[in-house]
Design a protein around this motif. Structure first.
Motif, short mmCIF file in Angstrom:
data_model
loop_
_atom_site.label_atom_id
_atom_site.label_comp_id
_atom_site.label_asym_id
_atom_site.label_seq_id
_atom_site.Cartn_x
_atom_site.Cartn_y
_atom_site.Cartn_z
N LEU A 53 0.83 -1.21 0.00
CA LEU A 53 0.00 0.00 0.00
C LEU A 53 0.87 1.26 0.00
N LEU A 54 1.93 1.24 0.79
CA LEU A 54 2.83 2.40 0.83
C LEU A 54 3.54 2.60 -0.51
N LEU A 55 4.02 1.50 -1.11
CA LEU A 55 4.71 1.61 -2.40
C LEU A 55 3.75 2.10 -3.48
N THR A 56 2.52 1.56 -3.50
CA THR A 56 1.53 1.99 -4.50
C THR A 56 1.22 3.47 -4.34
N ALA A 57 1.02 3.91 -3.10
CA ALA A 57 0.72 5.32 -2.85
C ALA A 57 1.89 6.21 -3.26
N THR A 58 3.12 5.76 -2.97
CA THR A 58 4.31 6.54 -3.32
C THR A 58 4.44 6.71 -4.83
N LEU A 59 4.31 5.60 -5.55
CA LEU A 59 4.45 5.66 -7.01
C LEU A 59 3.32 6.47 -7.65
N SER A 60 2.12 6.31 -7.13
CA SER A 60 0.98 7.05 -7.68
C SER A 60 1.14 8.55 -7.46
N CYS A 61 1.59 8.93 -6.26
CA CYS A 61 1.79 10.34 -5.95
C CYS A 61 2.95 10.94 -6.74
N LEU A 62 3.83 10.10 -7.23
CA LEU A 62 4.96 10.58 -8.03
C LEU A 62 4.59 10.70 -9.50
N VAL A 63 4.02 9.64 -10.06
CA VAL A 63 3.79 9.58 -11.51
C VAL A 63 2.57 10.38 -11.94
N ILE A 89 1.72 19.83 -7.06
CA ILE A 89 2.97 20.05 -6.32
C ILE A 89 2.91 19.36 -4.96
N ALA A 90 1.73 19.43 -4.31
CA ALA A 90 1.56 18.78 -3.01
C ALA A 90 1.72 17.27 -3.13
N MET A 91 1.19 16.68 -4.21
CA MET A 91 1.33 15.24 -4.41
C MET A 91 2.77 14.83 -4.61
N LEU A 92 3.53 15.65 -5.35
CA LEU A 92 4.95 15.34 -5.56
C LEU A 92 5.72 15.38 -4.24
N LEU A 93 5.44 16.39 -3.42
CA LEU A 93 6.09 16.46 -2.11
C LEU A 93 5.67 15.28 -1.24
N THR A 94 4.40 14.92 -1.33
CA THR A 94 3.91 13.77 -0.56
C THR A 94 4.60 12.49 -1.00
N PHE A 97 7.67 12.07 -1.94
CA PHE A 97 8.99 11.96 -1.31
C PHE A 97 8.86 11.67 0.19
N LEU A 98 7.83 12.24 0.81
CA LEU A 98 7.58 11.93 2.22
C LEU A 98 7.21 10.46 2.39
N LEU A 99 6.35 9.97 1.50
CA LEU A 99 5.94 8.56 1.56
C LEU A 99 7.11 7.63 1.28
N LEU A 100 8.01 8.07 0.40
CA LEU A 100 9.20 7.25 0.12
C LEU A 100 10.02 7.08 1.39
N GLY A 101 10.18 8.16 2.15
CA GLY A 101 10.91 8.07 3.40
C GLY A 101 10.21 7.15 4.40
N VAL A 102 8.88 7.25 4.46
CA VAL A 102 8.10 6.38 5.34
C VAL A 102 8.24 4.92 4.92
N PHE A 103 8.22 4.70 3.59
CA PHE A 103 8.34 3.34 3.05
C PHE A 103 9.69 2.73 3.40
N ILE A 104 10.76 3.50 3.24
CA ILE A 104 12.11 3.00 3.54
C ILE A 104 12.23 2.66 5.02
#
Length: 463
Positions: free
Chosen positions: A206-216, A232-237, A239-246
């Motif tokens: 779920l985190l990976l899907t949300a991260t990729l969706s918010c990026l692409v 712009i908010a989605m793009l920032l989100t 990167f935040l989600l990527l950090g949470v995912f890692i």
């Protein structure tokens, strides 16, 4: 697993998965302008037709492999085939671009269910190393053939208006293939042992899907809408989600659970460099087809049939070079990939020189497409081998899954970035000169990406 002949029958059945998964990428590439016209969709919508499929595939691939271990590969394989068939029908019957892109995302998830089981079956069916290498070669050849067939059919089928818009048939032709494959798999495949100790990282998916969706998604739609605040908010989100995912994956690994991606892999320097090469190479791989398809059909007025036929030359070059590269890799190692990238770079520069308002099909264009395909075929087969070279055997499975996830994500990013630059440079000016200018801009960006690939390959150790 029965008589020798039954092994090869089973191989053909499981190879249906890669045939369907690959053909549905390439068949769509060439048909994009027809889809855009049929659904009255925007340029961002047609980018998502490709990207949504890849995001579904990338996000669920690793989990789908574990599902095969837990539920049995036969059951998951058949489920994947049937789901792919159903979602293909949903794609073919879509009435809006949004419906199509949702169906494409689900189709990508279905492809993720099929592919890991088909590869795993090859290891089960062919325990002897020599036979397994031969089987994997056949499997790869079927994938290469599917890419050529897909490009040809993607051009021809949209011109056949029988009962409905022609582009719908590029999805609906999966129906008889999928049903036949499911029937044969039910009758001929033997189920595998189940590993009930397998665990699913649902929160990681779920985190990976949300991260990729918010990026692409904002990369594609944000440009078209003038970069509104939400994009712009989605793009920032993202990167935040990527950090949470890692962090989430690190904790799972530290607690001896089964994370979606094993972060221990990134301790290997060569693997990181190779993944960088994978990122920039695959950003070029599919964006090339997007901008060339739109350029040839919308910019120069070529028919979809002629465009599909032209891409066959590229596909033939790819298949021939990939067969040769497998043999050459044993002797020359990464030099084969370096030469392949050099050929691709030179061919793309040739595209910027040859593509003009008076471009007509002829020997120069055929040869240029063939040479570019040769370059691709020299690189792609060896990338996975090179990426996994320094990885210990105990990490090989996790590294392979991570590689494929990274690959599909990179393709989606390429569609968003290079495709976005192309449509941005077009400025809604639908003249031949505007298309040529946008095409040159996007192609030079891809040349830059390939130069980065060259540098990263140089940084990898010699064999």
């Amino acid at each position: 697993m029965g008589r020798i002949s039954s092994k090869w029958w089973a191989l053909l059945i499981v190879s249906t998965a890669v045939f369907l998964a690959v053909i549905d990428i390439f068949i769509v590439n060439v048909a994009l302008p027809s889809i855009q016209t049929g659904l009255h969709s925007t340029e961002a919508d047609i980018q998502l037709v490709i990207a949504a499929y890849l995001l579904g595939y990338a996000a669920f691939l690793i989990t789908a492999g574990r599902m095969g271990d837990y539920f049995g590969k036969k059951r998951v394989f058949i489920t994947g085939i049937l789901a792919f068939t159903l979602t293909s029908c949903l794609c073919g019957m879509a009435q809006t671009a949004t419906q199509l892109n949702i169906a494409r995302f689900l189709q990508g998830i279905s492809a993720a269910l099929m592919i890991p089981q088909s590869i795993a079956y090859i290891h089960v069916l062919f325990p002897v190393h020599e036979e397994r290498i031969k089987a994997l070669g056949i499997y790869g050849s079927i994938a290469g053939t599917a890419s050529v067939i897909g490009q040809f059919l993607g051009g021809i089928i949209p011109e056949v208006h029988w009962l409905m818009d022609g582009w719908r048939w590029i999805f609906l032709i999966n129906l008889p293939i999928g049903i036949l494959a499911a029937i044969l798999a039910t009758r001929r495949l033997t189920d595998t042992n189940r590993q009930q100790e397998s665990h699913f990282d649902t929160s990681g998916v779920l985190l990976l899907t949300a991260t990729l969706s918010c990026l692409v998604y904002p990369l594609i739609h944000g440009r078209e809408l003038g970069w509104p605040l939400w994009a712009i908010a989605m793009l920032l989100t993202a990167f935040l989600l990527l950090g949470v995912f890692i962090r989430h994956q690190y904790k799972k690994g530290k607690n001896a659970q089964q994370p979606l991606i094993n972060l221990q892999l990134f301790r290997f320097r060569d693997f990181n460099i190779a993944l960088g090469a994978v990122l920039f190479y695959f950003m070029v791989q599919d964006s090339y087809f997007l901008i060339n398809t739109v350029m040839l059909q919308n910019g120069l007025g070529y028919s979809s049939g002629l465009t599909g036929l032209l891409f066959v030359y590229q596909g033939v070059g790819y298949v021939l070079a990939s067969l040769l590269a497998i043999k050459l890799m044993k002797r020359f190692g990464k030099k084969v990939l370096q030469v392949g990238v050099l050929i691709m770079t030179a061919a793309l520069i040739g595209h910027t020189w040859l593509f003009n308002a008076d471009l007509q099909p002829g020997i120069s264009l055929y040869l240029l497409l063939f040479v570019y395909g040769m370059g691709c075929g020299s690189v792609l087969p060896g990338l996975l081998t090179l990426s996994l070279k320094s990885i210990p055997a105990s990490y090989a499975g996790a590294a392979s899954g991570t590689y494929t996830t990274f690959q599909q994500t990179a393709v989606a990013l390429g569609i968003g970035i290079t495709g976005g630059i192309f449509f941005w440079a077009l400025h809604d000016q639908h003249t031949t000169i505007a298309y040529l200018s946008a095409y040159h801009t996007a192609t030079w960006l891809n040349v830059a990406f390939l130069l980065i690939v060259s540098v990263l390959l140089y940084c990898l150790p010699e064999d």
